[in-house]
Design a protein around this motif. Structure first.
Motif, short mmCIF file in Angstrom:
data_model
loop_
_atom_site.label_atom_id
_atom_site.label_comp_id
_atom_site.label_asym_id
_atom_site.label_seq_id
_atom_site.Cartn_x
_atom_site.Cartn_y
_atom_site.Cartn_z
N GLU A 29 0.80 -1.24 -0.11
CA GLU A 29 -0.07 0.19 -0.10
C GLU A 29 0.75 1.37 0.01
O GLU A 29 0.16 2.48 0.10
CB GLU A 29 -0.75 0.09 1.11
N ASN A 30 2.12 1.08 0.14
CA ASN A 30 3.15 2.25 0.10
C ASN A 30 4.27 1.79 -0.56
O ASN A 30 4.37 0.61 -0.91
CB ASN A 30 3.41 3.10 1.49
N THR A 31 5.29 2.89 -0.88
CA THR A 31 6.34 2.40 -1.80
C THR A 31 7.67 1.73 -0.92
O THR A 31 8.55 1.46 -1.28
CB THR A 31 6.79 3.72 -2.39
N ALA A 32 7.35 1.46 0.24
CA ALA A 32 8.57 1.43 1.23
C ALA A 32 8.85 -0.07 0.94
O ALA A 32 8.11 -1.14 0.88
CB ALA A 32 8.20 1.42 2.84
N ARG A 33 10.01 -0.42 1.02
CA ARG A 33 10.84 -1.77 0.50
C ARG A 33 11.63 -2.03 1.59
O ARG A 33 12.40 -1.47 2.50
CB ARG A 33 11.59 -1.70 -0.54
N ASP A 34 11.90 -3.53 2.00
CA ASP A 34 12.81 -4.44 2.55
C ASP A 34 14.01 -4.41 1.76
O ASP A 34 13.98 -5.03 0.74
CB ASP A 34 12.31 -5.65 3.00
N ASN A 35 15.25 -4.03 2.21
CA ASN A 35 16.20 -4.31 1.13
C ASN A 35 17.60 -4.29 2.34
O ASN A 35 17.97 -3.71 3.08
CB ASN A 35 16.57 -2.91 0.53
N PRO A 36 18.18 -5.61 2.36
CA PRO A 36 19.31 -5.96 3.36
C PRO A 36 20.31 -5.39 2.98
O PRO A 36 21.28 -4.99 3.86
CB PRO A 36 19.33 -7.52 3.01
N VAL A 37 20.63 -4.85 1.63
CA VAL A 37 21.87 -4.14 1.50
C VAL A 37 22.08 -2.72 2.25
O VAL A 37 22.70 -2.22 3.01
CB VAL A 37 22.19 -3.95 -0.02
N LEU A 38 20.77 -2.06 1.92
CA LEU A 38 20.60 -0.73 2.87
C LEU A 38 20.66 -1.03 4.32
O LEU A 38 21.04 0.03 4.85
CB LEU A 38 19.12 -0.05 2.33
N ALA A 39 20.06 -2.19 4.70
CA ALA A 39 20.36 -2.52 6.18
C ALA A 39 21.48 -2.52 6.65
O ALA A 39 21.74 -1.90 7.85
CB ALA A 39 19.55 -3.87 6.55
N VAL A 40 22.57 -2.89 5.98
CA VAL A 40 23.87 -2.84 6.23
C VAL A 40 24.52 -1.46 6.51
O VAL A 40 24.90 -1.26 7.29
CB VAL A 40 24.53 -3.84 5.23
N THR A 99 22.72 1.01 7.11
CA THR A 99 22.15 2.21 7.89
C THR A 99 21.74 1.49 9.09
O THR A 99 20.74 1.88 9.90
CB THR A 99 20.78 2.43 7.20
N PHE A 100 22.70 0.54 9.65
CA PHE A 100 22.30 0.20 10.93
C PHE A 100 20.96 -0.47 11.23
O PHE A 100 20.53 -0.42 12.17
CB PHE A 100 22.76 0.95 12.19
N GLY A 101 20.68 -1.17 10.17
CA GLY A 101 19.17 -2.08 10.24
C GLY A 101 18.12 -1.41 9.86
O GLY A 101 16.88 -1.81 9.66
N GLU A 102 17.79 -0.11 9.11
CA GLU A 102 16.79 0.69 9.00
C GLU A 102 16.34 0.49 7.37
O GLU A 102 15.40 0.77 6.95
CB GLU A 102 17.22 2.27 8.77
N GLY A 103 17.04 -0.72 6.69
CA GLY A 103 16.86 -1.11 5.59
C GLY A 103 15.70 -1.80 5.51
O GLY A 103 14.97 -2.01 4.27
N TYR A 104 15.08 -2.46 6.40
CA TYR A 104 13.87 -3.23 6.57
C TYR A 104 12.39 -2.33 6.50
O TYR A 104 12.01 -2.24 7.79
CB TYR A 104 13.82 -4.17 7.68
N HIS A 105 12.50 -1.52 5.71
CA HIS A 105 11.64 -0.24 5.56
C HIS A 105 10.07 -0.77 5.32
O HIS A 105 9.25 -0.11 5.84
CB HIS A 105 12.16 0.94 4.52
N ASN A 106 9.87 -1.70 4.48
CA ASN A 106 8.57 -2.23 4.45
C ASN A 106 7.86 -2.54 5.60
O ASN A 106 6.68 -2.31 6.09
CB ASN A 106 8.43 -3.24 3.44
N TRP A 148 15.30 -12.93 13.64
CA TRP A 148 16.55 -12.59 14.39
C TRP A 148 17.77 -12.75 13.63
O TRP A 148 18.84 -12.14 14.09
CB TRP A 148 16.52 -13.91 15.41
N TRP A 149 17.74 -13.12 12.47
CA TRP A 149 19.04 -13.19 11.65
C TRP A 149 19.18 -11.88 10.78
O TRP A 149 20.14 -11.57 10.05
CB TRP A 149 19.06 -14.56 10.62
N GLN A 150 18.00 -11.14 10.70
CA GLN A 150 18.36 -9.95 9.83
C GLN A 150 19.38 -8.67 10.65
O GLN A 150 19.00 -8.65 11.84
CB GLN A 150 16.70 -9.27 9.69
N TRP A 151 19.96 -8.15 9.74
CA TRP A 151 21.02 -7.22 10.03
C TRP A 151 20.49 -6.15 10.63
O TRP A 151 19.87 -5.09 10.00
CB TRP A 151 21.89 -7.06 9.08
N ASP A 152 20.22 -5.84 12.17
CA ASP A 152 19.68 -4.74 12.61
C ASP A 152 20.44 -4.36 14.05
O ASP A 152 19.96 -4.43 14.90
CB ASP A 152 18.22 -4.92 12.93
#
Ligand code: ZN
Ligand code: ZN
Length: 391
Positions: free
Chosen positions: A227-238, A240-247, A262-266
Motif C-alpha cells: 500500500e506504500n512504496t517502502a521496501r525491505d532491502n538487506p543491502v541498505l540495512a547494512v 544504515t544499521f538496520g533501517e533497510g527493512y523499511h517495508n 533474529w537473523w536480519q541485520w539490525d
C-alpha cells in the motif's frame, strides 16, 4: 485540500522553483567536494594513521546509531523508553550527525509516515523522484517541508531536546569541529582525524541516512504491504544499521525492531535490546507474531490472486478452477484463524481488565494464541507451494 500540481515542482522551470536554502546547499556541496578532493589527496600525500580510521568508525557508528536508535525509534516513534544519560548521548551525537534538531527531524518524519507517498504532504515523498526524496527536499523551501511542530507535543516537553533546539548551532560546531580536532590532537594526527572523522564521516552518515528516504522507497521487496512504496532491502540495512527493512517499518512503526527476524541485520535493535539488560532502555514494544504473520499472508494472497487472474488463456480450465478453489479454501481458513485470534485476544483482555485471570488461564490463552500463530506459519508454507504451481 490543495490541488495536485500537474508538474512536479522539482521539474518545473527555474523561475517558478521554490527558493534555495543556501546554508543546506553549501553544507552538502562543501562536504561532498572536500571528501572527494581533500580526503584522497591527503591520504595519498601524507597517509592516514590507524587511530584516525578507528575514530572515523566510532564517530560514524555513534552518529548513525543516534539517528536510528535515538531520533528515529525512540523519539519519532516512541518504540521504547530510555534513561536520561542515553538520551543525552543521542542528543549530542545526533547533533553531530547534522540532520537538524530532533524536533524538526521527528515532526517531519511523523508527517512522512502519516502521509507516506503523498505528493504534497509527505516532506520527502518518493513519488517525486530519487533526487527529491534523497536530498532535494532539503535544499529548497518546498511547501511540503514547512516546519510544523503541532505533531510533537510529547517531544516539546523533553528538556534535553528543548536544550538541543535552543543551542543547535553551537552544538553542531563543537561536535563537528571540536571533537575530531581534539581527538586528533590527542592522537597526534590532527588533519588526518579531521578529514576522516570530521569530513568523510559527515558525508557518509548523511547519505546513508538519506538512502532510507530515497532508495528504501524504490529498491527491494514488499513482503508485508504494497500500500506504500517502502521496501525491505538487506543491502541498505547494512549501510544504515538496520533501517533497510523499511517495508516492515512502515506497517509496524511502533516496533523497536526493523529487521524483525533474529537473523536480519539490525544492530540498532540489538543495541536497544542489550541496553535493556543494564537498565538504560525499557518497555520495548514488539508487534505480536500473529499480526506479522497475518500481514505476510495477506500479501501472499494478494499475489496469488494476481497470478490466478493473469494465468495464460491456454491453461486448461479444470486446472485453473482447481487452483482457484485451493486458494479460496486457504483464504477461508486464513479468515477463520484471524477471527479466532481476535476473539481469543479480546477474551484475554476482558479477563485481564476484570483482574480475575489466574496464572493457569494466562498460560492457556498464550497457548491458544501460539497455536494460531503456528497455523498461520504452516499456511504460509502451503501457500508458497501453491504459488510455485501458479508460476
Ligand atoms: Zn519511509
Ligand atoms: Zn519511521
Amino acid at each position: 485540500m490543495p490541488s495536485r500540481p500537474t508538474v512536479p515542482s522539482s521539474l518545473a522551470p527555474a523561475a517558478t522553483r521554490a527558493p534555495l536554502i543556501w546554508t543546506n546547499t553549501l553544507l552538502f556541496s562543501l562536504t561532498f567536494l572536500a571528501a572527494a578532493t581533500l580526503v584522497p589527496w591527503y591520504g595519498l600525500t601524507h597517509g592516514f594513521s590507524a587511530s584516525a580510521w578507528v575514530l572515523f568508525g566510532v564517530f560514524l557508528a555513534a552518529n548513525e546509531m543516534s539517528i536510528t536508535a535515538g531520533y528515529h525509534r525512540l523519539w519519532a516513534h516512541r518504540t521504547y523508553e530510555a534513561h536520561w544519560s542515553l538520551r543525552l548521548l543521542f542528543m549530542i551525537f545526533g547533533s553531530m550527525a547534522l540532520q537538524n534538531t530532533a524536533w524538526a527531524w521527528c515532526s517531519g518524519h511523523r508527517r512522512h509516515h502519516l502521509h507516506v507517498d503523498d505528493f504534497d504532504r509527505d516532506p520527502y515523498s518518493a513519488q517525486r523522484g530519487f533526487w527529491f526524496s534523497h536530498i532535494g527536499w532539503m535544499v529548497r523551501e518546498y511547501p511540503s517541508g514547512q516546519e510544523d511542530f503541532s505533531n510533537i507535543p510529547d517531544l516539546r516537553r523533553d528538556r534535553i531536546l528543548a536544550f538541543q533546539h535552543r543551542h543547535y548551532v553551537p552544538l553542531v560546531l563543537v561536535t563537528n569541529f571540536g571533537l575530531p580536532l581534539l581527538a586528533g590532537w590527542l592522537m597526534g594526527d590532527v588533519w588526518g582525524a579531521f578529514l576522516l572523522a570530521g569530513v568523510l564521516r559527515l558525508l557518509l552518515s548523511h547519505h546513508f541516512t538519506f538512502f532510507i528516504n530515497s532508495l528504501a522507497h524504490m529498491w527491494g521487496e514488499r513482503p508485508y504491504t504494497d500500500e506504500n512504496t517502502a521496501r525491505d532491502n538487506p543491502v541498505l540495512a547494512v549501510l544504515t544499521f538496520g533501517e533497510g527493512y523499511h517495508n516492515f517499518h512502515h506497517i509496524f512503526a511502533h516496533d523497536y525492531r526493523n529487521g524483525v527476524r533474529w537473523w536480519q541485520w539490525d544492530p540498532t535493535k540489538w543495541l536497544i535490546a542489550s541496553l535493556q539488560v543494564v537498565g538504560l532502555t525499557r518497555r520495548l514494544k514488539r508487534t505480536p507474531v500473529f499480526q506479522i504473520q497475518r500481514a505476510l499472508l495477506s500479501m501472499q494472497f494478494t499475489r496469488a490472486q494476481r497470478k490466478l487472474a493473469s494465468l495464460p488463456a491456454i491453461a486448461p480450465a479444470s486446472r485453473v478452477s482447481e487452483l482457484r478453489q485451493r486458494v479460496a479454501h486457504e483464504y477461508d481458513t486464513f479468515l477463520a484463524a484471524v477471527a479466532e485470534w481476535a476473539k481469543v485476544k479480546e477474551q484475554w483482555l476482558e479477563e485481564k481488565k476484570r483482574a480475575v485471570i489466574e496464572h493457569w488461564e494466562h498460560a492457556s490463552f498464550q497457548q491458544r494464541l501460539k497455536e494460531l500463530e503456528r497455523s498461520l506459519r504452516l499456511q504460509r508454507r502451503r501457500l508458497r507451494i501453491l504459488q510455485a504451481q501458479l508460476a
